[in-house]
Motif scaffolding. Structure first.
Motif, PDB file in Angstrom:
ATOM      1  N   VAL A  35       3.306  10.138  -9.568  1.00 14.47           N
ATOM      2  CA  VAL A  35       2.593  10.424 -10.820  1.00 14.47           C
ATOM      3  C   VAL A  35       1.899  11.764 -10.756  1.00 14.47           C
ATOM      4  CG1 VAL A  35       0.686   9.677 -12.292  1.00 14.47           C
ATOM      5  CG2 VAL A  35       2.331   7.992 -11.435  1.00 14.47           C
ATOM      6  N   GLU A  36       1.232  12.008  -9.631  1.00 12.61           N
ATOM      7  CA  GLU A  36       0.530  13.292  -9.475  1.00 12.61           C
ATOM      8  C   GLU A  36       1.513  14.462  -9.447  1.00 12.61           C
ATOM      9  OE1 GLU A  36      -1.822  12.885  -6.007  1.00 12.61           O
ATOM     10  OE2 GLU A  36      -3.240  11.438  -6.893  1.00 12.61           O
ATOM     11  N   ASP A  39       2.732  15.136 -12.936  1.00 12.06           N
ATOM     12  CA  ASP A  39       1.671  15.796 -13.718  1.00 12.06           C
ATOM     13  C   ASP A  39       1.583  17.276 -13.367  1.00 12.06           C
ATOM     14  OD1 ASP A  39       1.108  13.429 -14.953  1.00 12.06           O
ATOM     15  OD2 ASP A  39      -0.564  12.896 -13.609  1.00 12.06           O
ATOM     16  N   ASP A  59       0.837  -1.212   0.000  1.00  7.24           N
ATOM     17  CA  ASP A  59       0.000   0.000   0.000  1.00  7.24           C
ATOM     18  C   ASP A  59       0.867   1.255   0.000  1.00  7.24           C
ATOM     19  OD1 ASP A  59      -2.187  -1.644   0.041  1.00  7.24           O
ATOM     20  OD2 ASP A  59      -2.492  -1.497   2.218  1.00  7.24           O
ATOM     21  N   ARG A 110       3.969   1.607  -1.181  1.00  8.26           N
ATOM     22  CA  ARG A 110       4.585   1.812  -2.494  1.00  8.26           C
ATOM     23  C   ARG A 110       3.558   2.268  -3.522  1.00  8.26           C
ATOM     24  NH1 ARG A 110       8.637  -3.476  -2.663  1.00  8.26           N
ATOM     25  NH2 ARG A 110      10.121  -2.675  -1.097  1.00  8.26           N
ATOM     26  N   ARG A 111       2.338   1.727  -3.382  1.00  9.63           N
ATOM     27  CA  ARG A 111       1.288   2.159  -4.304  1.00  9.63           C
ATOM     28  C   ARG A 111       0.988   3.646  -4.136  1.00  9.63           C
ATOM     29  NH1 ARG A 111      -2.294  -0.729  -2.406  1.00  9.63           N
ATOM     30  NH2 ARG A 111      -1.739  -2.643  -3.533  1.00  9.63           N
ATOM     31  N   GLU A 112       0.907   4.074  -2.863  1.00 10.88           N
ATOM     32  CA  GLU A 112       0.617   5.486  -2.616  1.00 10.88           C
ATOM     33  C   GLU A 112       1.781   6.366  -3.050  1.00 10.88           C
ATOM     34  OE1 GLU A 112      -2.181   6.789  -1.662  1.00 10.88           O
ATOM     35  OE2 GLU A 112      -3.124   4.803  -1.567  1.00 10.88           O
ATOM     36  N   ALA A 172       3.917   5.675  -5.473  1.00 11.54           N
ATOM     37  CA  ALA A 172       3.873   5.746  -6.937  1.00 11.54           C
ATOM     38  C   ALA A 172       2.772   6.693  -7.412  1.00 11.54           C
ATOM     39  CB  ALA A 172       3.661   4.348  -7.518  1.00 11.54           C
ATOM     40  N   GLN A 173       1.612   6.633  -6.756  1.00 11.88           N
ATOM     41  CA  GLN A 173       0.518   7.516  -7.126  1.00 11.88           C
ATOM     42  C   GLN A 173       0.887   8.968  -6.876  1.00 11.88           C
ATOM     43  OE1 GLN A 173      -2.251   6.588  -8.622  1.00 11.88           O
ATOM     44  NE2 GLN A 173      -3.097   8.665  -8.729  1.00 11.88           N
ATOM     45  N   GLY A 174       1.573   9.195  -5.736  1.00 11.83           N
ATOM     46  CA  GLY A 174       1.998  10.560  -5.435  1.00 11.83           C
ATOM     47  C   GLY A 174       3.022  11.082  -6.427  1.00 11.83           C
TER      48      GLY A 174
END
Length: 328
Positions: A226-227, A230, A216, A218-220, A222-224
């Motif tokens: 990406v954001e 962007d 969880d 690492r997923r967060e 990675a999501q952070g």
């Protein structure tokens, strides 16, 4: 007048001798000229002086007789039993109790010996302890059948003590101690097994939750990232520069968290102030080298394709020339 006084005095004395008292729960046997005459119970009683006499007193209260018997069990173990017999004289059979049996205690003892030594040899030592009430019932039954004839009623019989030989008792104690140690060892082993299983389950659950937490996290992250990329792209920062900026930011955040813990012994190499700028420079150079390698790879591909096309054209032209010479 003197003889008259003497006679009167003698009569008074004889009259007084005719009165007697009987205690509670007792009976007095009266004989007349050596023959049974009557039974007198508690209270003030009278008898004919010089004719009647008190032959004896019978106790009507419950009495107890303790008999100690040594006998052998079926498994050849000598054991001592203490049998307590509670008995009393039947109130309507006082005459039989007084005249038919001279020594009731000895008679009762003999019957107890006979019954116990007939019953105990049928049993092993453990059964003697377990079935002592059965032995007591057998003794009471036998005594009642025998002693009722003599005017005695057996109230109860009790096996109050069973005492095996000292060596047998020591062996039994060792056996009991060994059994208890065995049971204790089994319980301890079971408790140890339960603790091990519980610990293993807890560790497995901890590892599962830890893995889930890392996934969880690492997923967060990675999501952070990406954001963040962007957002930086929207303000004119390309992906390479955004990645470098994020790395530098995380580097300083790490240094700050390590420095906040006074007991931390973690060392980051390199940890000079210029480390972040060097890291950024290296990353930019790496990105540039990567871009150049991609461009060079694309040029080589185009050049190779051009060479292949020229080679095919050359081959085609020579084939046409060769064909013309053959026609001539």
């Amino acid at each position: 007048m003197t003889p008259m006084y003497i006679i009167v005095g003698v009569l008074i004395v004889l009259l007084l001798l005719g009165f007697f008292t009987v205690k509670q729960q007792s009976a007095v046997i009266i004989e007349r000229f050596g023959k049974f005459n009557s039974i007198r119970h508690s209270g003030l009683q009278i008898k004919i002086p010089l004719v009647d006499r008190k032959a004896g007193v019978v106790n009507l209260r419950i009495q107890q007789l303790d008999v100690l018997i040594e006998t052998k069990t079926k498994d050849n173990v000598f054991v001592k039993l203490k049998v307590s017999i509670q008995f009393k004289v039947i109130q309507d059979r006082v005459e039989d109790a007084f005249y038919k049996l001279e020594y009731p205690h000895d008679q009762i003892t003999s019957y107890v010996f006979d019954v116990v030594r007939a019953e105990v040899p049928k049993l092993i030592l453990d059964d003697v302890f377990e079935r002592k009430d059965n032995i007591a019932v057998a003794v009471k039954r036998e005594l009642n059948e025998a002693m009722t004839t003599y005017g005695y009623d057996i109230i109860n019989t009790l096996i109050t003590d069973i005492d095996p030989d000292i060596q047998v008792k020591n062996a039994m104690n060792r056996i009991n101690a060994a059994d208890r140690e065995k049971v204790a060892a089994e319980y301890e082993a079971e408790a140890s097994r339960i603790r091990i299983v519980a610990k293993a389950k807890a560790e497995a659950e901890s590892k599962r939750l830890q893995g889930q937490g890392i996934a969880d996290q690492r997923r967060e992250i990675a999501q952070g990232l990406v954001e963040s990329v962007d957002v930086l792209n929207k303000v004119g920062i390309n992906s390479q520069e955004a990645s470098a900026l994020i790395v530098v930011t995380q580097h300083y955040d790490t240094l700050q968290s390590v420095g906040a813990d006074s007991r931390s012994n973690l060392i980051l190499l390199p940890n000079a102030p210029s480390a972040a700028s060097d890291m950024l420079t290296n990353m930019v150079a790496s990105f540039a080298a990567s871009s150049k390698i991609k461009e060079m790879s694309a040029s080589e591909v185009i050049s190779k394709r051009s060479d292949d096309v020229s080679s095919r054209n050359y081959n085609d032209s020579h084939q046409g020339y060769d064909s013309a010479l053959e026609d001539e």
